[in-house]
Each structure stands twice: as C-alpha cells, then as structure tokens.
Design a protein around this motif. Structure first.
Motif, PDB file in Angstrom:
ATOM      1  N   ALA A  44      35.324 -29.964  56.264  1.00  0.00           N
ATOM      2  CA  ALA A  44      35.176 -30.837  55.090  1.00  0.00           C
ATOM      3  C   ALA A  44      34.042 -30.360  54.187  1.00  0.00           C
ATOM      4  CB  ALA A  44      34.917 -32.269  55.541  1.00  0.00           C
ATOM      5  N   ARG A  45      34.293 -30.396  52.875  1.00  0.00           N
ATOM      6  CA  ARG A  45      33.296 -30.041  51.855  1.00  0.00           C
ATOM      7  C   ARG A  45      33.147 -31.241  50.913  1.00  0.00           C
ATOM      8  NH1 ARG A  45      33.956 -26.228  54.861  1.00  0.00           N
ATOM      9  NH2 ARG A  45      34.108 -23.999  54.335  1.00  0.00           N
ATOM     10  N   GLU A  46      32.119 -31.204  50.094  1.00  0.00           N
ATOM     11  CA  GLU A  46      31.909 -32.306  49.159  1.00  0.00           C
ATOM     12  C   GLU A  46      33.121 -32.496  48.251  1.00  0.00           C
ATOM     13  OE1 GLU A  46      28.688 -33.759  45.760  1.00  0.00           O
ATOM     14  OE2 GLU A  46      28.239 -32.051  47.056  1.00  0.00           O
ATOM     15  N   TRP A  47      33.696 -31.395  47.762  1.00  0.00           N
ATOM     16  CA  TRP A  47      34.835 -31.492  46.847  1.00  0.00           C
ATOM     17  C   TRP A  47      36.121 -31.908  47.555  1.00  0.00           C
ATOM     18  CZ3 TRP A  47      38.983 -28.386  47.934  1.00  0.00           C
ATOM     19  CH2 TRP A  47      38.741 -27.248  48.724  1.00  0.00           C
ATOM     20  N   SER A  48      36.221 -31.620  48.863  1.00  0.00           N
ATOM     21  CA  SER A  48      37.458 -31.968  49.572  1.00  0.00           C
ATOM     22  C   SER A  48      37.584 -33.483  49.766  1.00  0.00           C
ATOM     23  CB  SER A  48      37.554 -31.246  50.914  1.00  0.00           C
ATOM     24  OG  SER A  48      36.613 -31.718  51.860  1.00  0.00           O
ATOM     25  N   PHE A  49      36.454 -34.201  49.757  1.00  0.00           N
ATOM     26  CA  PHE A  49      36.516 -35.662  49.829  1.00  0.00           C
ATOM     27  C   PHE A  49      37.159 -36.225  48.560  1.00  0.00           C
ATOM     28  CE2 PHE A  49      32.940 -34.697  52.677  1.00  0.00           C
ATOM     29  CZ  PHE A  49      33.341 -35.388  53.817  1.00  0.00           C
ATOM     30  N   VAL A  50      36.887 -35.574  47.441  1.00  0.00           N
ATOM     31  CA  VAL A  50      37.466 -36.009  46.166  1.00  0.00           C
ATOM     32  C   VAL A  50      38.984 -35.848  46.194  1.00  0.00           C
ATOM     33  CG1 VAL A  50      37.510 -35.606  43.680  1.00  0.00           C
ATOM     34  CG2 VAL A  50      35.349 -35.411  44.934  1.00  0.00           C
ATOM     35  N   VAL A  51      39.452 -34.699  46.712  1.00  0.00           N
ATOM     36  CA  VAL A  51      40.888 -34.462  46.831  1.00  0.00           C
ATOM     37  C   VAL A  51      41.506 -35.480  47.788  1.00  0.00           C
ATOM     38  CG1 VAL A  51      42.661 -32.806  47.524  1.00  0.00           C
ATOM     39  CG2 VAL A  51      40.604 -32.000  46.343  1.00  0.00           C
ATOM     40  N   ARG A  52      40.834 -35.710  48.918  1.00  0.00           N
ATOM     41  CA  ARG A  52      41.301 -36.713  49.892  1.00  0.00           C
ATOM     42  C   ARG A  52      41.463 -38.070  49.229  1.00  0.00           C
ATOM     43  NH1 ARG A  52      38.009 -39.223  53.845  1.00  0.00           N
ATOM     44  NH2 ARG A  52      36.551 -39.554  52.114  1.00  0.00           N
ATOM     45  N   ASN A  53      40.456 -38.465  48.432  1.00  0.00           N
ATOM     46  CA  ASN A  53      40.495 -39.775  47.781  1.00  0.00           C
ATOM     47  C   ASN A  53      41.663 -39.890  46.808  1.00  0.00           C
ATOM     48  OD1 ASN A  53      38.179 -40.338  49.180  1.00  0.00           O
ATOM     49  ND2 ASN A  53      36.807 -40.158  47.426  1.00  0.00           N
TER      50      ASN A  53
END
Length: 258
Positions: A126-135
């Motif tokens: 997990a990366r900071e930007w991947s949380f955005v995609v997940r959301n």
C-alpha cells in the motif's frame, strides 16, 4: 490463490479510469447484488460504533451487500456488521497482502466467505496514492455512500468528493455539536441526507435494491451514469432505441435514466 475478474463491472464505469485489472478472492456474485458503501473515521466515538454496526447489520439482513475499505474504525465495523459472507473489502494493496495487519483475520474471513477486490497486482504494498484509488472504487461500487462520522480535511471527505462527482446519494448519521464536523457541514450545504431512523432507511434502500434487480442489464448499466462512449461500446443497439423512446437522456456526455 487469486484470480482476475473475467467480466466488466458496470458500476466502475463512473470512475475517471476503469482499472486495467481487478484481482479478487472470494464470491464475485456479490457484485451483482444491491450494494451500499460505508466509510468513516478510523477513530469512531461509541455512538458511531454502535450505529454503524446496527446500520450495516440491518442492511445486510435486508439483502444489501456492504462495501468498504477494510481500514481500522468505521470500515472494519461495517464489515463486521454485514457479516463476512455479505461484504466486499476493497484493498489498497495486492490481493495477497492483508492490509492493515491489524485486520488480517477480518480480511481472511472476507476472502473465504465474502469478496476481497483490488486493482493492484500481487505483492504490491500500500502507498499513499493507492488509498485514493481504493476509495474511488469503494464509492463507485455502491448505489449510495454512507459516511457515519468524519471531520473536515479527513480522508473520508475524498470519498465524498468522488460521490458528488459520480452523483451518488450521500447519507450521514446525525451528530451532536462539535462532533463529526464534516458530515454536519454536508447536511448544512444540502449535499447529504440524515439517517434519522435506521429501520425506515433500510426499508427504503432495500426497496430500491429490489427495483434495480428488475432492470435490464442495459438500464442497470445506465443507472451508473456511464459516458455515452462507454454505453455505446457495451450496448450499441439498445442506446439508440432507449434515447428515441425517452428512457434515457445524454447530459454533459453522460447517460442518465429518465
């Protein structure tokens, strides 16, 4: 073991960019049912914990699948309330990484009984930007978004931005003064509706879900406001007839069911 989805998920057509691959473990049939997304703070107060649990449990019992992001706090409570067999967890990591580790047992239960889903290849951390995609995926999959508690500037408000862009209904719990400042602001601005009675809300949502089940595949696809280009690509013959009949309208390049 993991697999990639062998079919297009219509709801994800509302994303800025459809994922190149979707990896999963579990029961993909859950994606074909009525779904509601639930998100919120990682540190919910006791009231939010109790109401999120009751809300997700009653929605699940009415036949609605709960979508969330497997994070600590509201996400985990929503998954628990729904029951592992009736929930979809969207991961910010590869399908083989149970993130966060604190929720590893919960994620494993969802893998075995429900469904875990991610656009990230196995081994991806997990990366900071991947949380955005997940959301974005969490919001896109649901027929509506419920935010049970969130403060201004929180990650949950990014999910709200996606819901507004996708024209998804947004619901929040009523809170006391100085609590859940972001959801209270959404109510004041008329961007969300309050869930004042859980039983009435669940009855309303479950009825809408039954109505959706009666839709043709084309109408179900169009209810997610796809672009005209996407609709043409999937249903080239149906779209002309539906537009002439007044069943759909094209607004700002997107298809809407009248």
């Amino acid at each position: 073991m993991h697999n990639t989805l062998p079919f297009i998920v219509p709801e994800l057509s509302s994303m800025k960019r459809y994922p190149e691959e979707l990896y999963y473990r579990g029961n993909v049939e859950l994606l074909h049912r009525s779904k509601i997304s639930i998100v919120g703070t990682r540190r919910p107060n006791p009231y939010t914990r109790a109401m999120t649990l009751e809300l997700s449990r009653k929605l699940s019992h009415s036949g609605v699948v709960i979508i969330s992001g497997a994070a600590a706090g509201v996400d985990a409570i929503a998954h628990h309330g729904a029951g592992a067999e009736n929930t979809v967890a969207i991961l910010p990591s590869g399908i083989d990484i149970r993130y966060p580790a604190a929720n590893a047992k919960l994620i494993e239960a969802i893998e075995n009984q429900g469904l875990t889903l991610t656009p990230f290849e196995p081994g991806f951390g997990a990366r900071e930007w991947s949380f955005v995609v997940r959301n974005e995926i969490v919001v896109a999959l649901g027929d509506a978004l419920i935010v049970t508690e969130a403060d201004i500037g929180s990650g949950s408000m990014r999910s709200v931005e996606y819901a507004l862009a996708m024209e998804k209904p947004i619901y929040v719990l009523p809170h006391r003064l100085h609590e859940s400042t972001a959801t209270r602001l959404l109510l004041r601005e008329g961007k969300a509706s309050a869930i004042d009675d859980i039983d009435s809300f669940v009855a309303h949502i479950s009825q809408k879900g039954k109505n959706r089940c009666e839709d043709t595949p084309f109408i179900a696809f169009c209810r997610n406001n796809p672009t005209y280009e996407d609709a043409m690509g999937h249903f080239p013959s149906e779209i002309f007839e539906a537009e002439l009949s007044g069943i759909i309208e094209v607004r700002n390049g997107r298809v809407a069911v009248v």
